[in-house]
Design a protein around this motif. Structure first.
Motif, PDB file in Angstrom:
ATOM      1  N   ALA A 185       3.497   8.739  -3.857  1.00 31.06           N
ATOM      2  CA  ALA A 185       4.519   8.298  -4.822  1.00 31.06           C
ATOM      3  C   ALA A 185       4.476   6.801  -5.138  1.00 31.06           C
ATOM      4  CB  ALA A 185       5.899   8.681  -4.307  1.00 31.06           C
ATOM      5  N   THR A 186       4.289   5.955  -4.123  1.00 34.68           N
ATOM      6  CA  THR A 186       4.338   4.514  -4.407  1.00 34.68           C
ATOM      7  C   THR A 186       3.125   4.119  -5.247  1.00 34.68           C
ATOM      8  OG1 THR A 186       5.465   4.242  -2.313  1.00 34.68           O
ATOM      9  CG2 THR A 186       4.704   2.241  -3.382  1.00 34.68           C
ATOM     10  N   GLY A 187       1.940   4.616  -4.855  1.00 39.73           N
ATOM     11  CA  GLY A 187       0.724   4.318  -5.630  1.00 39.73           C
ATOM     12  C   GLY A 187       0.826   4.863  -7.050  1.00 39.73           C
ATOM     13  N   GLY A 191      -5.489  -4.827  -0.545  1.00 41.18           N
ATOM     14  CA  GLY A 191      -4.928  -3.818   0.366  1.00 41.18           C
ATOM     15  C   GLY A 191      -5.402  -2.444  -0.039  1.00 41.18           C
ATOM     16  N   SER A 192      -5.817  -1.632   0.930  1.00 38.35           N
ATOM     17  CA  SER A 192      -6.261  -0.285   0.568  1.00 38.35           C
ATOM     18  C   SER A 192      -5.646   0.750   1.481  1.00 38.35           C
ATOM     19  CB  SER A 192      -7.786  -0.185   0.554  1.00 38.35           C
ATOM     20  OG  SER A 192      -8.355  -1.015   1.498  1.00 38.35           O
ATOM     21  N   GLY A 193      -4.356   0.569   1.751  1.00 42.73           N
ATOM     22  CA  GLY A 193      -3.609   1.551   2.535  1.00 42.73           C
ATOM     23  C   GLY A 193      -2.926   2.533   1.615  1.00 42.73           C
ATOM     24  N   ASN A 194      -1.722   2.945   2.003  1.00 37.18           N
ATOM     25  CA  ASN A 194      -0.999   3.949   1.222  1.00 37.18           C
ATOM     26  C   ASN A 194      -0.821   3.488  -0.232  1.00 37.18           C
ATOM     27  OD1 ASN A 194       1.920   4.843   0.211  1.00 37.18           O
ATOM     28  ND2 ASN A 194       1.006   6.498   1.375  1.00 37.18           N
ATOM     29  N   VAL A 195      -0.379   2.267  -0.428  1.00 37.12           N
ATOM     30  CA  VAL A 195      -0.092   1.810  -1.797  1.00 37.12           C
ATOM     31  C   VAL A 195      -1.376   1.395  -2.520  1.00 37.12           C
ATOM     32  CG1 VAL A 195       1.277   0.223  -3.211  1.00 37.12           C
ATOM     33  CG2 VAL A 195       2.166   0.980  -0.996  1.00 37.12           C
ATOM     34  N   GLY A 196      -2.162   0.497  -1.890  1.00 43.04           N
ATOM     35  CA  GLY A 196      -3.357  -0.026  -2.550  1.00 43.04           C
ATOM     36  C   GLY A 196      -4.437   1.030  -2.727  1.00 43.04           C
ATOM     37  N   SER A 228      -9.654  -4.525  -1.027  1.00 43.91           N
ATOM     38  CA  SER A 228      -9.740  -5.277   0.230  1.00 43.91           C
ATOM     39  C   SER A 228      -8.941  -4.589   1.327  1.00 43.91           C
ATOM     40  CB  SER A 228      -9.206  -6.702   0.039  1.00 43.91           C
ATOM     41  OG  SER A 228      -7.813  -6.680  -0.175  1.00 43.91           O
ATOM     42  N   ASP A 229      -9.177  -5.009   2.546  1.00 44.72           N
ATOM     43  CA  ASP A 229      -8.290  -4.656   3.653  1.00 44.72           C
ATOM     44  C   ASP A 229      -8.093  -5.917   4.463  1.00 44.72           C
ATOM     45  OD1 ASP A 229     -10.513  -4.965   5.273  1.00 44.72           O
ATOM     46  OD2 ASP A 229     -10.824  -2.817   5.594  1.00 44.72           O
ATOM     47  N   MET A 230      -7.445  -5.806   5.642  1.00 44.74           N
ATOM     48  CA  MET A 230      -7.087  -7.033   6.350  1.00 44.74           C
ATOM     49  C   MET A 230      -8.312  -7.807   6.845  1.00 44.74           C
ATOM     50  SD  MET A 230      -5.301  -5.132   9.508  1.00 44.74           S
ATOM     51  CE  MET A 230      -4.391  -6.565   9.997  1.00 44.74           C
ATOM     52  N   TYR A 231      -9.478  -7.155   6.875  1.00 42.60           N
ATOM     53  CA  TYR A 231     -10.674  -7.833   7.396  1.00 42.60           C
ATOM     54  C   TYR A 231     -11.555  -8.449   6.322  1.00 42.60           C
ATOM     55  CZ  TYR A 231      -9.097  -4.745  11.082  1.00 42.60           C
ATOM     56  OH  TYR A 231      -8.316  -4.092  11.993  1.00 42.60           O
ATOM     57  N   GLY A 291       2.422  -4.254  -5.909  1.00 43.96           N
ATOM     58  CA  GLY A 291       2.545  -3.035  -5.115  1.00 43.96           C
ATOM     59  C   GLY A 291       3.245  -3.306  -3.798  1.00 43.96           C
ATOM     60  N   ALA A 292       2.983  -4.485  -3.205  1.00 46.20           N
ATOM     61  CA  ALA A 292       3.608  -4.840  -1.924  1.00 46.20           C
ATOM     62  C   ALA A 292       5.010  -5.388  -2.166  1.00 46.20           C
ATOM     63  CB  ALA A 292       2.753  -5.892  -1.217  1.00 46.20           C
ATOM     64  N   ASN A 293       5.788  -5.514  -1.096  1.00 46.71           N
ATOM     65  CA  ASN A 293       7.078  -6.197  -1.173  1.00 46.71           C
ATOM     66  C   ASN A 293       6.851  -7.688  -0.957  1.00 46.71           C
ATOM     67  OD1 ASN A 293       8.939  -4.000  -1.484  1.00 46.71           O
ATOM     68  ND2 ASN A 293       8.511  -3.414   0.636  1.00 46.71           N
ATOM     69  N   GLY A 294       7.350  -8.494  -1.871  1.00 40.54           N
ATOM     70  CA  GLY A 294       7.303  -9.952  -1.716  1.00 40.54           C
ATOM     71  C   GLY A 294       5.917 -10.561  -1.624  1.00 40.54           C
ATOM     72  N   ALA A 310      -1.233  -5.355  -3.018  1.00 42.95           N
ATOM     73  CA  ALA A 310      -0.615  -4.169  -2.416  1.00 42.95           C
ATOM     74  C   ALA A 310      -0.846  -4.177  -0.910  1.00 42.95           C
ATOM     75  CB  ALA A 310      -1.189  -2.901  -3.049  1.00 42.95           C
ATOM     76  N   ALA A 311      -0.793  -5.375  -0.307  1.00 44.84           N
ATOM     77  CA  ALA A 311      -1.066  -5.460   1.134  1.00 44.84           C
ATOM     78  C   ALA A 311       0.192  -5.842   1.909  1.00 44.84           C
ATOM     79  CB  ALA A 311      -2.173  -6.470   1.383  1.00 44.84           C
ATOM     80  N   THR A 312       0.663  -7.077   1.681  1.00 44.64           N
ATOM     81  CA  THR A 312       1.773  -7.562   2.488  1.00 44.64           C
ATOM     82  C   THR A 312       2.441  -8.747   1.782  1.00 44.64           C
ATOM     83  OG1 THR A 312       2.326  -8.298   4.719  1.00 44.64           O
ATOM     84  CG2 THR A 312       0.234  -9.042   3.887  1.00 44.64           C
TER      85      THR A 312
HETATM   86  P1  NAD Z   1      -0.565   0.270   4.840  1.00 41.27           P
HETATM   87  O1  NAD Z   1      -0.409  -0.178   6.239  1.00 41.27           O
HETATM   88  O2  NAD Z   1      -0.854   1.711   4.539  1.00 41.27           O
HETATM   89  O3  NAD Z   1      -1.730  -0.578   4.120  1.00 41.27           O
HETATM   90  C1  NAD Z   1      -1.777  -1.968   4.111  1.00 41.27           C
HETATM   91  C2  NAD Z   1      -3.167  -2.382   3.652  1.00 41.27           C
HETATM   92  O4  NAD Z   1      -3.202  -3.795   3.463  1.00 41.27           O
HETATM   93  C3  NAD Z   1      -4.271  -2.063   4.663  1.00 41.27           C
HETATM   94  O5  NAD Z   1      -5.445  -1.718   3.950  1.00 41.27           O
HETATM   95  C4  NAD Z   1      -4.448  -3.390   5.393  1.00 41.27           C
HETATM   96  O6  NAD Z   1      -5.743  -3.504   5.987  1.00 41.27           O
HETATM   97  C5  NAD Z   1      -4.297  -4.325   4.210  1.00 41.27           C
HETATM   98  N1  NAD Z   1      -3.956  -5.715   4.535  1.00 41.27           N
HETATM   99  C6  NAD Z   1      -3.051  -6.192   5.413  1.00 41.27           C
HETATM  100  N2  NAD Z   1      -3.027  -7.542   5.381  1.00 41.27           N
HETATM  101  C7  NAD Z   1      -3.941  -7.901   4.432  1.00 41.27           C
HETATM  102  C8  NAD Z   1      -4.374  -9.135   3.916  1.00 41.27           C
HETATM  103  N3  NAD Z   1      -3.866 -10.281   4.357  1.00 41.27           N
HETATM  104  N4  NAD Z   1      -5.314  -9.141   2.924  1.00 41.27           N
HETATM  105  C9  NAD Z   1      -5.834  -7.984   2.458  1.00 41.27           C
HETATM  106  N5  NAD Z   1      -5.449  -6.781   2.920  1.00 41.27           N
HETATM  107  C10 NAD Z   1      -4.531  -6.748   3.896  1.00 41.27           C
HETATM  108  O7  NAD Z   1       0.769  -0.229   4.098  1.00 41.27           O
HETATM  109  P2  NAD Z   1       1.353   0.321   2.728  1.00 41.27           P
HETATM  110  O8  NAD Z   1       2.320   1.416   3.002  1.00 41.27           O
HETATM  111  O9  NAD Z   1       0.237   0.518   1.756  1.00 41.27           O
HETATM  112  O10 NAD Z   1       2.263  -0.948   2.291  1.00 41.27           O
HETATM  113  C11 NAD Z   1       1.697  -2.066   1.650  1.00 41.27           C
HETATM  114  C12 NAD Z   1       2.830  -2.903   1.066  1.00 41.27           C
HETATM  115  O11 NAD Z   1       3.579  -2.095   0.152  1.00 41.27           O
HETATM  116  C13 NAD Z   1       3.858  -3.445   2.067  1.00 41.27           C
HETATM  117  O12 NAD Z   1       4.339  -4.664   1.562  1.00 41.27           O
HETATM  118  C14 NAD Z   1       4.971  -2.404   2.006  1.00 41.27           C
HETATM  119  O13 NAD Z   1       6.239  -2.931   2.428  1.00 41.27           O
HETATM  120  C15 NAD Z   1       4.955  -2.093   0.525  1.00 41.27           C
HETATM  121  N6  NAD Z   1       5.551  -0.818   0.138  1.00 41.27           N
HETATM  122  C16 NAD Z   1       5.105   0.358   0.668  1.00 41.27           C
HETATM  123  C17 NAD Z   1       5.668   1.546   0.254  1.00 41.27           C
HETATM  124  C18 NAD Z   1       5.162   2.875   0.745  1.00 41.27           C
HETATM  125  O14 NAD Z   1       5.705   3.912   0.287  1.00 41.27           O
HETATM  126  N7  NAD Z   1       4.163   2.925   1.589  1.00 41.27           N
HETATM  127  C19 NAD Z   1       6.727   1.543  -0.677  1.00 41.27           C
HETATM  128  C20 NAD Z   1       7.157   0.324  -1.205  1.00 41.27           C
HETATM  129  C21 NAD Z   1       6.551  -0.838  -0.783  1.00 41.27           C
END
Ligand code: NAD
Length: 427
Positions: free
Chosen positions: A200-202, A229-234, A252-255, A326-329, A304-306
Motif C-alpha cells: 500500500a505505501t509503495g 531505500g529498497s525496503g517496503n516503501v522504496g 540504494s540500501d543502507m550499504y 516515501g519516507a517520513n521526514g 524512501a529510506a529514513t
Molecule cells: P524498510 O526497513 O523496509 O526499508 C528501509 C530501506 O532503506 C532499506 O532498504 C534500508 O537498507 C534502506 N536505508 C536505510 N538507511 C539508508 C540510508 N541512509 N541510505 C540509503 N538507504 C537506506 O522500511 P520501510 O517500511 O520501507 O520504511 C522506509 C521509510 O518509509 C521510513 O521513513 C518509514 O517511517 C516510512 N514509512 C513506511 C511505511 C510503511 O508502510 N512501511 C508507511 C509510511 C512511511
C-alpha cells in the motif's frame, strides 16, 4: 504574522531534530490559518505520553529492563493510529514528532483517526525471536490500558513486522478474553490482515508520483527516477514505477547505491536483494556510495529510506525537479526551503506515503465488519483516496500560494481545528 508562542527559534533549531521540524511546519501552517493561540497550543501538545519499563527474561537466564514509549498525539478525529518501532536510538522527541505526523497524515487523507507512535529502545539485531516476542508481549501488556480498537490501534514501523503485530493481537486478546483483530493493523492475512496492505505505501507513492507528473507535464517514459531505500516503501515503489514505464536509474540500501543510466531491471534487482539481503555485488549496474546517489542526474527523486537525508549539506547537489517523499521526514527544514526557492516540487511525506495508513484503515474497517475485500477493491479505494487527497492539497497550495508541504499541513491542521471548535472544550 505569528499568533502562537514561538516554540522554535532560529538559534535553537537543530536541523536533525524531527520534533522541531514538525513544530516548524506546524507553526507555518497555523500562521496561514490564523489559528487562535489557545487552539494552537492544544493541537501541538501531545495528548498523552506513556513511558514504561519492561523487565524481560533473556535467553541466558539474566533479567534485563527495556524502556518503551507510547505517545498519543491527538484523538479528536477518532482513535489514535500509528506504528511501533524497535531501535537502539528510539528517543521520546522522535516518537512525539512521529505521533504528530500521524495526526496530520490521517487528517490530510481524511481518515477518521488521530495520531500516535510507539517505540522500544532495543537492538533487534542482538535479540533472539524468543526475546523479541517477550519484549513485545510485555510492552503490549504495559500499555494496553490506553490501547483498543476504539482508542489506539498500533501498526508496524521500523524493525517490527506482521509477526510483531500477531503477538500484540494475541496478548491483547488474551487479556480481554476475546479475539480482537481490530487492535492492530499490518497483521498476517490469516489473522485478519488486509489484502494489498504490504504494497500500500509503495502503491500510494507511485500514485503521488503520477499525479504530480501530470501537474508538471512530465511523461513516465521520459522520466529518470532515483529511489533511495529498497525496503517496503522504496523497493515496492520502484517496482510499481518500473511497471508504469518510468526509467528507474538508481536504487540504494543502507550499504550503498546502484546506477544504470539506461534504466535498472527492477524485478531483477529485487530478486537479487531477496537472495543476498543487500545490493552489494549486484552485477548489472555501477556501484556508488549513498551520498553520490543523491547528486545523480534525474528528473524524479524518491527518498524512501529514513529521516534527514536531504539536508542543507547536500541539497545543492539534488538535480531532480520533482521530489516525492516515501519516507517520513527525509527532507530537513532548511533543505526544504532551498528546494522551494529553486522551484522544485516536493510532494510531502504526510501525503505521499499515506497509502500505508489508508489501507491500515481499510484493515480496521474489514476487521470490525468481519467481512474482507478483494485486492481490486482495496486498490481502487486506495487510488480514490490518494488522488482526491492529492487534488485537495494541490488546490489548497494554489489558494494560499504556498508549497504542497505547507498546503498539506494547512489542510490537515485546519480539519483537526474545525473538529475541536465544533466539539468544544471539555471541562
Ligand atoms: P524498510 O526497513 O523496509 O526499508 C528501509 C530501506 O532503506 C532499506 O532498504 C534500508 O537498507 C534502506 N536505508 C536505510 N538507511 C539508508 C540510508 N541512509 N541510505 C540509503 N538507504 C537506506 O522500511 P520501510 O517500511 O520501507 O520504511 C522506509 C521509510 O518509509 C521510513 O521513513 C518509514 O517511517 C516510512 N514509512 C513506511 C511505511 C510503511 O508502510 N512501511 C508507511 C509510511 C512511511
Amino acid at each position: 504574522m505569528s499568533t502562537g508562542t514561538a516554540v522554535v527559534s532560529a538559534t535553537e533549531r537543530d536541523e536533525f531534530n524531527p520534533f522541531l521540524a514538525m513544530a516548524e511546519h506546524f507553526e507555518t501552517a497555523a500562521d496561514h490559518l490564523e489559528l487562535d493561540p489557545g487552539v494552537r497550543e492544544v493541537l501541538r501538545t501531545p495528548d498523552r505520553e506513556l513511558t514504561v519499563s519492561l523487565p524481560v527474561l533473556m535467553d541466558d537466564g539474566s533479567l534485563k529492563v527495556f524502556k518503551g514509549y507510547r505517545v498519543q498525539h491527538n484523538f479528536l478525529r477518532g482513535p489514535c493510529k500509528g506504528g511501533i518501532r524497535f531501535a537502539p536510538d528510539v528517543h521520546v522527541d522522535e516518537v512525539r514528532a512521529l505521533a504528530a505526523w500521524m495526526t496530520w497524515k490521517c487528517s490530510v487523507v481524511a481518515l477518521p483517526f488521530g495520531g500516535a507512535k510507539g517505540g522500544v529502545i532495543c537492538d533487534p539485531r542482538e535479540l533472539s525471536q524468543g526475546e523479541l516476542e517477550r519484549i513485545t508481549r510485555r510492552y503490549t501488556a504495559s500499555i494496553m490500558d490506553i490501547l483498543g480498537p476504539d482508542r489506539d490501534v498500533p501498526a508496524p514501523d521500523m524493525n517490527t513486522n506482521e509477526q510483531t503485530m500477531a503477538w500484540i493481537m494475541d496478548t491483547y486478546s488474551m487479556h480481554v478474553r476475546r479475539t480482537t483483530t481490530a487492535i492492530v493493523t499490518g497483521k498476517p492475512l490469516t489473522l485478519g490482515g488486509s489484502r494489498g496492505r504490504t504494497e500500500a505505501t509503495g502503491r500510494g507513492v507511485m500514485i503521488a508520483c503520477r499525479e504530480a507528473m501530470k501537474k508538471l507535464g512530465m511523461r513516465p517514459e521520459a522520466t529518470r527516477v532515483v529511489v533511495q531505500g529498497s525496503g517496503n516503501v522504496g523497493g515496492i515503489g520502484a517496482m510499481l514505477l518500473h511497471r508504469e514505464g518510468y526509467n528507474v536509474v538508481s536504487m540504494s540500501d543502507m550499504y550503498g547505491a546502484i546506477h544504470d543510466e539506461n534504466g535498472l531491471d527492477v524485478p531483477d534487482v529485487l530478486r537479487w536483494l531477496r537472495e543476498h539481503k543487500a545490493l552489494e555485488g549486484y552485477p548489472e549496474a555501477t556501484h556508488l556510495d549513498n551520498d553520490e546517489q543523491l547528486g545523480l542526474e534525474c528528473d524524479l527523486l524518491v527518498p524512501a529510506a529514513t529521516e534527514n537525508q536531504i539536508t542543507s549539506q547536500n541539497v545543492d547537489r539534488v538535480r531532480a525537479k520533482l521530489v516525492v517523499e516515501g519516507a517520513n521526514g527525509p527532507t530537513t527544514v532548511p533543505a526544504d526551503a532551498i528546494l522551494e526557492n529553486r522551484g522544485v516540487t516536493v510532494v510531502p511525506d504526510i501525503l505521499a506515503n499515506a497509502g500505508g495508513v489508508t489501507v491500515s484503515y481499510f484493515e480496521w474497517v474489514q476487521d470490525r465488519m468481519g467481512y474482507f475485500w478483494t485486492e481490486e477493491i482495496v486498490n481502487s479505494r486506495l487510488e480514490q483516496t490518494m488522488v482526491s487527497s492529492f487534488n485537495e492539497v494541490d488546490a489548497c497550495a494554489k489558494r494560499h500560494q504556498v508549497s504542497m508541504r505547507t498546503a498539506a499541513y494547512i489542510l490537515a491542521i485546519g480539519r483537526v481545528a474545525d473538529v475541536y471548535r465544533m466539539r468544544g472544550v471539555f471541562a
